[in-house]
Design a protein around this motif. Structure first.
Motif, PDB file in Angstrom:
ATOM      1  N   PRO A 189       0.833  -1.217   0.000  1.00  0.00           N
ATOM      2  CA  PRO A 189       0.000   0.000   0.000  1.00  0.00           C
ATOM      3  C   PRO A 189       0.864   1.262   0.000  1.00  0.00           C
ATOM      4  N   GLY A 190       0.516   2.177  -0.891  1.00  0.00           N
ATOM      5  CA  GLY A 190       1.238   3.447  -0.947  1.00  0.00           C
ATOM      6  C   GLY A 190       2.540   3.406  -1.718  1.00  0.00           C
ATOM      7  N   LYS A 191       2.946   2.227  -2.195  1.00  0.00           N
ATOM      8  CA  LYS A 191       4.213   2.124  -2.926  1.00  0.00           C
ATOM      9  C   LYS A 191       3.971   2.154  -4.434  1.00  0.00           C
ATOM     10  N   ASN A 192       4.886   2.787  -5.136  1.00  0.00           N
ATOM     11  CA  ASN A 192       4.877   2.741  -6.608  1.00  0.00           C
ATOM     12  C   ASN A 192       6.113   1.948  -7.014  1.00  0.00           C
ATOM     13  N   ILE A 193       5.900   0.881  -7.739  1.00  0.00           N
ATOM     14  CA  ILE A 193       7.009  -0.042  -8.022  1.00  0.00           C
ATOM     15  C   ILE A 193       7.393  -0.065  -9.496  1.00  0.00           C
TER      16      ILE A 193
END
Lengths: 636, 636
Positions: free
Chosen positions: A141-145
């Motif tokens: 959640p909240g991460k851009n990968i």
């Protein structure tokens, strides 16, 4: 581990088509070895193909060493003799470690998509199902990968380093410097192609959106590759079954076959039965990125009735496919309600399947498509798995008559706007292009795309330069593909001889690949891509020196080159003959040319002698007998 | 008249290869008829091929007429069902009357060439000899009988009128005006393509040397055609045996086959046995101009020893071939002594056979070649029979590495000088070009040629845009051919898949022709040749309307298009199916697109209704029940 033959039988039994270890074994390249170049860490190991050459026989009896030629290799582990094939288990997950060590994604207990959940427990699909133990992953959640996100953060990922090594092919070695320099400078129409690709250059190109690295975290089997105009021109091969024909085994076979002949990515365009299961087999066994058009499956889910498509159904399909590992999605979000009337007067209307489905939906509901209105929601999904956008050209021209029209360019401008939104979310994006375009109107396509889409990579289908040759559209489109590749198109979607007529079989896939590898390489030569001409130079030197085996081995298609030669000169001895059947032994221009070269050298020496003789004569020429004097002047 | 089968046996018995009436019968085109357009006099009858189309089925149940499509026809009498084939007698001499009525040439009692005279009475060649009763003709003393000479005198010959009709295909008829206008304007790079070709335009183009009409007075069987950048782009097919392979019957069969698939001219490049007799069979049965490289035969006459070639031997060969009827000679007179050292550092030296032979001669004798020093003597021969110069590019590049180098351009400038000399003698002249050239260096070839050769027609071999794909050089070169055709090249010399590997067989000839007809047509579209797009538009309309039979019949290769379609959808019913195997019935974009079109029309009507409803509502909407109001607004 089950034996390869048994595995093949597993697939074969459910589909009626064989796929055996033996067949794949035949896919090796002659006189070639798989060489691995290791990067800054041991798990960055980039496979390239090295073609061994025989030495040149010099006229003085000595030999001259010809260094092996390295070529970019799309075939993955399949061309590595050390690799043990097991199609039921798929390829090794070479990127898994890199993905996990970033600690920004997590394995899920079960697929998030409703469809996948119910499909997994539906016993009717058991015979077609591939058993995969790895759980799907998703961003925390909240991460851009996405690789774009990392690039913008200034991070050089292992994927980026892998790509830099792969694009260079080790041509930066000092021993090759001189050979690499032996090529025409090229004309790149404003591209920014560096002398050598560094990991930092890869990062910077991704960061500014000028290149994409399609590699979903759920497709860790794929070898990193890059699509952008400052890199080698790439080729995509479309495979996939339809309601009419083809099976899972056929499609897996086509996948391996296509990569053997040089497909940089493949698109699974299946529209028939068992789409979900077919895709799983393809992904797990694909060393190259896989793209899809999720709309096709979504439409199947609602019985083929375009009007019944909903955002919720489509969204579930995106997640289903993203968690399987699809690396890029063609999304026809540029088909806006207002564009549709622009197609009404066309000769061939809307020829993109996705485009026509969405147009039908828009008209039926009289509102903007959910692809457009939910575009930011789609971005949220894409970035959770690092799926690239391939923004579909739903309104591409389907005939010469419709080329570069208002509908096409209206959509292109919308795609430019959507690119900005995707980039805002750090979602990697490239843009699809036409289609059917006469030669003189091709460049406008590239120019408009660069302008409206801010240099996001362009990915075109051909374009076909005439409509009149069904059965040969790999050629009508190979012409356009080579040209637009030169102008700056980053990836060329192949067209097979069956285009407009039927679904391609294996031979068609090969013919399409050959035409497009030619187009892509011709584009690289014209752009002046560093080292591109090495391969041509090696071939031409082998040709001049009658090294027939080397010519076959260096050919894009060694088997065919050898077979064509052997048709008229089948004997083993002919492989070292200093002539071919085109001219025969007496007339061979290559042979004569070598004699001319030798004569020119001898002549230079003789000229000097004659000159000396003349001087000597002018001074009295006492020591010459008349006879020998005559001889010396014979050739003056 | 002997029966066709017996004739075939005659050739077959001496060569071991069958050539039967039955085989040639199969060369008809489906749904096509041969239509003759008559000119200002009854004996100007120009055959064109007309492809019949089926009507469009409109959604209202009515049908719409689709006019037949006329295409340029190279196949001569072979595609006329009324024609009785007799290969031993050759084709009718359709130009004989025009030649004789000019009263400036005369029939000779015997051939002028020493070789022909002795060969005619040599019984060893009897089995291979074609019996021809017509005597060779030659200009009367002091007369110049070239089309260039007539053109400069202001004379419009029947040949010129024939060509004007042939190039126009009757597209100037008022009923077709609208259809012809439905095409992209094109970009012609400074060409001067008129809206309609008049006989006077043909004359003026020939007069200024910008076009040539290759038609030797001793080849009256050939149908007049023109080569020039302001006319349709032409394609040449090379045939001919070599010392290694092939027979007379094979070559005659290839000739008929090549013209069936669209060869505008053919070159007989035989280097093996019985060159003289093979040429006679080809010429007498060829409806298209025939070119040769006389040097090949001259070299055979002196046992393959280049140094032993003499002007006298070469001169006799020119006369021998001119009196047989060869329409153009490739003469490598641009290979000058001073150019040869420029090739020494090349990767592939001199790859032109003629070029390398002459280079060897020059070096051996250390003097300018007899082709260069006797150039005006050669002009005297050319103008006595109206043979065109095809000034050979003996120093063309044989590899990407050697493209556009000093040797190539030095020769091109010499060819420009020789063009001026030929024009002084009113000898028609065109210029040969490369070869192997990367895409970005192709235009320079065209620009330099136009500049140095004062717009004399350019005739290139490809060029190949990469060296790495032996087995596919019809494609590597088809790309370059299409581009240089667009830039202004008047005739494209085809390359077959066997290039660099072996002598082409019939299938290779067909594959080469298909690639080059595509290239030539793509070039015509890009130049904006009037009416060129009609064929594409007809194909695309048929495609959109699922008129499968029409698509096959309109295809460059109807058989292959049909066969590919039938591979996946073999039933007769599928020929009228409103879908194909690529997408299947539910997903067909063409079908959906038609629905979109219908919906758009319905929607327009509905939009108007909704608008009316809204107005009405704003005024109180008393007469609407709530339910029906809801319905009416559903799609708003």
């Amino acid at each position: 581990m089950a034996s390869a033959n048994n595995n093949s039988t597993d697939i074969a039994s459910s589909t009626g088509s064989p796929l055996t270890q033996a067949q794949l074994d035949r896919l090796s390249y002659p006189a070639s070895s798989k060489v691995y170049i290791t990067g800054s860490r041991a798990d960055i190991k980039v496979g390239v193909r090295e073609i061994e050459l025989t030495p040149t026989q010099l006229t003085n009896g000595e030999t001259e060493y010809n260094p092996p030629v390295r070529v970019y290799d799309m075939s993955g582990p399949y061309s590595d003799p050390a690799f043990t094939l097991d199609l039921t288990r798929g390829l090794p997950a070479l990127r898994q470690g890199w993905i996990e060590e970033r600690a920004d994604s997590q394995a899920l207990h079960q697929p998030s998509s409703h469809f996948s959940q119910t499909r997994e427990v539906d016993l009717r699909y058991e015979p077609w199902r591939m058993k995969v133990e790895r759980k799907p992953r998703c961003a925390m959640p909240g991460k851009n990968i996405t690789q774009l996100h990392y690039a913008r953060m200034g991070i050089i990922t292992p994927e980026m380093e892998y790509i830099a090594i792969r694009e260079n092919l080790g041509l930066t070695e000092p021993s090759l410097e001189e050979a690499v320099r032996q090529q025409h400078p090229g004309h790149s129409w404003g591209a920014s192609i560096p002398a050598a690709i560094t990991p930092e250059f890869v990062r910077s190109e991704v960061a500014r959106g000028r290149a994409v690295i399609p590699n979903n975290i759920n497709h860790p089997e794929s070898e990193p590759m890059i699509i952008g105009r400052n890199f080698r021109t790439k080729v995509n091969a479309n495979i996939g079954n339809s309601a009419i024909t083809s099976s899972i085994a056929d499609e897996v076979e086509k996948l391996v076959w296509a990569t053997h002949w040089g497909a940089d990515t493949i698109m699974d365009l299946s529209t028939g039965q068992n789409i979900h299961e077919t895709r799983e087999w393809i992904l797990r066994n694909s060393p190259v990125p896989v793209g899809t058009v999720p709309l096709y499956q979504a439409l199947e889910k609602c019985g083929g009735v375009a009007e019944d498509l909903t955002w919720e159904l489509f969204r579930d399909t995106l997640i289903e496919q993203a968690e399987q590992g699809v690396d890029y999605f063609t999304i026809h979000a540029g088909v806006r309600l207002a564009h549709i009337p622009l197609t009404a007067k066309r000769v061939t209307g809307i020829v993109s399947r996705g485009g026509s489905i969405m147009a039908k939906w828009c008209l039926a509901h009289h509102q903007e498509s959910f692809l457009y209105s939910h575009f930011e929601d789609i971005c949220e999904i894409m970035k959770a798995y690092d799926v690239c956008f391939s923004l579909g050209d739903g309104l591409r021209p389907g005939s010469i008559a419709d080329a570069n029209d208002a509908a096409q360019f209206a959509e292109l401008r919308t795609l430019g706007e959507l690119t900005q939104i995707a980039w805002k979310h750090d979602v990697q994006t490239f843009i699809e292009g036409p289609g059917h375009v006469p030669m003189h109107m091709i460049k406008e396509n590239m120019d408009e795309q660069l302008k409206h889409c801010q240099e996001a990579p362009f990915y075109t289908l051909g374009p076909l330069t005439t409509d009149i040759a069904p059965g040969y559209d790999h050629i009508t489109s190979g012409i356009g593909a080579a040209m637009i590749g030169w102008y700056g198109c980053a990836m060329l979607c192949y067209v097979t001889p069956k285009e407009h007529l039927g679904l391609p079989n294996k031979e068609d896939v090969k013919q399409g690949m050959m035409a497009y590898r030619i187009a892509a390489h011709a584009a690289d030569l014209a752009k002046g891509h560093p080292g591109a001409q090495l391969h041509d130079n090696a071939m031409s030197k082998a040709r001049f020196e009658f090294r027939w085996q080397d010519q076959f081995n260096l050919a894009l298609d060694p088997e065919t080159a050898r077979a064509y030669h052997d048709e008229t000169m089948p004997k083993e001895g002919h492989k070292v003959a200093h002539f071919c059947s085109m001219c025969g032994p007496k007339f061979c221009s290559m042979k004569i040319s070598q004699e001319v070269r030798d004569a020119a050298a001898a002549d230079e020496a003789q000229q000097a002698m004659v000159e000396k003789a003349r001087e000597f004569r002018q001074q009295g020429s006492e020591i010459y007998h008349p006879a020998s004097k005559g001889e010396a002047l014979d050739n003056a």
